[in-house]
Design an enzyme around this catalytic site. Structure first.
Site, mmCIF file in Angstrom:
data_model
loop_
_atom_site.group_PDB
_atom_site.id
_atom_site.type_symbol
_atom_site.label_atom_id
_atom_site.label_comp_id
_atom_site.label_asym_id
_atom_site.label_seq_id
_atom_site.Cartn_x
_atom_site.Cartn_y
_atom_site.Cartn_z
ATOM 1 N N LYS A 130 0.864 -1.189 0.000
ATOM 2 C CA LYS A 130 0.000 0.000 0.000
ATOM 3 C C LYS A 130 0.888 1.222 0.000
ATOM 4 O O LYS A 130 2.027 1.168 0.505
ATOM 5 C CB LYS A 130 -0.884 0.008 1.251
ATOM 6 C CG LYS A 130 -2.107 0.872 1.131
ATOM 7 C CD LYS A 130 -3.284 0.154 0.478
ATOM 8 C CE LYS A 130 -4.437 1.082 0.220
ATOM 9 N NZ LYS A 130 -5.627 0.364 -0.265
ATOM 10 N N ASP A 170 -7.007 4.383 -4.583
ATOM 11 C CA ASP A 170 -7.649 4.244 -3.277
ATOM 12 C C ASP A 170 -8.259 5.615 -2.977
ATOM 13 O O ASP A 170 -8.484 6.407 -3.916
ATOM 14 C CB ASP A 170 -6.623 3.813 -2.209
ATOM 15 C CG ASP A 170 -7.266 3.396 -0.888
ATOM 16 O OD1 ASP A 170 -7.863 2.315 -0.836
ATOM 17 O OD2 ASP A 170 -7.192 4.153 0.094
#
Ligand code: NDP
Length: 453
Positions: A130, A170
């Site tokens: 991430k 995201d």
């Protein structure tokens, strides 16, 4: 075997807290997983001996870097960027990029940790990662966003690659930002490869990637309802968020016969007793993606609706099913109790870790249908995995084929949760436990095969 190989759960969590000071979200995510994994590995010597959980809870690496950019007024701005590469035991690191002022190393470490289990659950060969920045895209011009994305990629490019680490979108990172980052990657490396997913259809993207997370979370909800002989027809749904995941969850709930009562953003929520129908969902998409407006504007357009401001969340609205689709820790223990008191019997998490630990325990103890994000929202990364496959073989699959693959993957994840989350003598399925164990087992067995690395 050394005594330290068998530390009990509180000692393990205390160690994680000590090694990660000031990182509450990361410790929270590890705690939630460890609570289930400890039971599972109790009698499995090899996982202890090779310290598998301890190793998954220590990212392979955390890359932190400075991102400088110039705003429209000519001021030099400095942000921090990160990429957390948590674990690549079953495939290249894979996970989104988040641009939001609330981004910290702790938030990205929790997301990369969760992503490791989620990606394993999809059945596709993807490790967990991430990244992101504390950059706030809100109120910035497109040129400012472009300059920031280019600067961010000017450092990130050396850490990623189609077989190394494949980021996606995201919070705060949608098609526009992926375009700017992919453009810069291509410019620096002179390579056109599938190094990012969520790309536009004209330049290597996959059909249904945009819809996949929200649709997938709704398919997962449907699978849970089926275990009780139910479907979504006529059910009232409360949804938080108004971004990519929330709007596509709302769209699919409508398509499957449910009624959507709420959407939200960080300023508050709107409640529309007549239902947020497909036309209204389209209006919200336009508001958020094109005009970059606020959800409060909804009540000017649809006068039967109410706006509740001050950052209010929609959990007090009575409903049958709830889908938290905004951000982490947006639903606490009291919210969970209120939802249940008002009749909610199924929760499918579109966001990552939207329910805090107390809320998770309330849902688990009440034995309602409760799907954690790592299972319910895995549809997005699953279609990202399919985008990678299409890029590698330089083909594009048809929409109906991808829709079917998404449904198959969500049903497969549901099946894995049932396999590891059921208990003898009860028809209750603990989806949190099921998802944690099924995801862990796949990664853990790969790690065992590699020895100590
Ligand atoms: P978007 O940026 O499209 O939308 C985010 C929504 O959540 C916005 O409505 C935003 O409101 C709201 N929000 C963000 N931060 C906060 C906050 N601190 N408090 C209250 N509301 C907030 O993001 P996505 O829809 O893509 O992501 C939503 C969630 O789903 C995240 O948890 C993400 O990690 C998860 N997820 C996303 C996937 C994807 O494919 N996009 C895949 C899997 C999970 P505002 O505009 O006011 O900030």
């Amino acid at each position: 075997m050394a005594v330290s190989d068998h530390v009990d759960l509180p000692t393990f969590i205390a160690g994680v807290s000590k090694r990660n000071p000031g990182q509450p979200e990361f410790v929270q995510a590890v705690t939630e997983v460890a609570e289930d994994i400890y039971d599972f590995i109790g009698d499995k010597e090899q996982y202890h001996k090779y310290q598998i959980l301890r190793r998954i809870a220590e990212p392979d690496r955390v890359i932190s870097f400075r991102v400088c950019w110039e705003d429209d007024a000519g001021n030099i701005r400095v942000q921090r960027g990160w990429r957390v590469q948590n674990n690549n035991s079953i495939g290249p690191y894979k996970g989104g990029i988040r641009f939001h002022p609330s981004v910290t190393e702790s938030v990205l470490k929790f997301l990369a940790f969760e992503q490791t289990f989620k990606n394993a659950l999809t059945g596709l060969p993807m490790g967990g990662g991430k990244g992101g920045s504390n950059f706030n895209p809100k109120g910035k011009s497109s040129n400012e966003v472009m300059r920031f994305c280019q600067s961010f990629m000017t450092e990130l490019y050396r850490h990623i690659g189609a077989d190394v680490d494949v980021p996606a979108g995201d919070i705060g990172v949608g098609g526009r930002e992926i375009g700017y980052m992919f453009g810069q990657y291509k410019r620096i490396t002179n390579e056109f490869t599938g190094v990012l997913t969520g790309k536009g259809l004209e330049w290597g993207g996959s059909l249904i990637r945009t819809e996949a997370t929200g649709y997938g979370a709704t398919y997962f909800l449907l699978e849970m309802l089926k275990t009780k002989g139910k479907d979504l027809v006529g059910l009232n749904a409360v949804i938080s968020g108004s971004g990519n995941v929330a709007t596509h969850a709302a769209e699919k709930v409508n398509q499957l016969g449910g009624k959507v009562l709420t959407l939200s953003d960080s300023e508050g929520y709107i409640y529309d007793p007549e239902g947020i129908t497909q036309d209204k969902v389209n209006w919200v998409k336009e508001l958020k993606n094109k005009r970059r407006g606020r959800i409060s504007e909804y009540v000017k357009e649809f006068t039967g609706a109410q706006f509740h401001g001050g950052g209010a969340r929609p959990w007090a609205v009575p409903c049958d099913v709830a889908m938290p689709c905004a951000t982490q820790n947006e639903l606490n223990g009291d919210d969970a109790k209120l939802l249940i008191k008002n009749g909610c019997f199924a929760v499918s998490e579109g966001a990552n870790m939207p329910t805090d630990l107390k809320g998770v325990h309330v849902f688990k103890d009440a034995k309602i249908l409760f799907a954690p994000g790592k299972a319910a929202n895995a549809g997005g990364v699953a279609v990202s995995g399919l985008e990678m496959s299409q890029n590698s073989s330089r083909i594009s699959w048809k929409e109906e084929d991808l829709q079917k693959m998404l449904i198959d993957i969500m049903q497969g994840i549901h099946k894995s949760c049932v396999e590891y989350g059921g208990s003898a003598g009860s028809d209750h399925i603990d989806y949190v436990k099921g998802a944690n164990i099924a995801g862990f087992k796949k990664v853990a067995d790969a790690m065992l095969a590699y020895g100590v690395v």
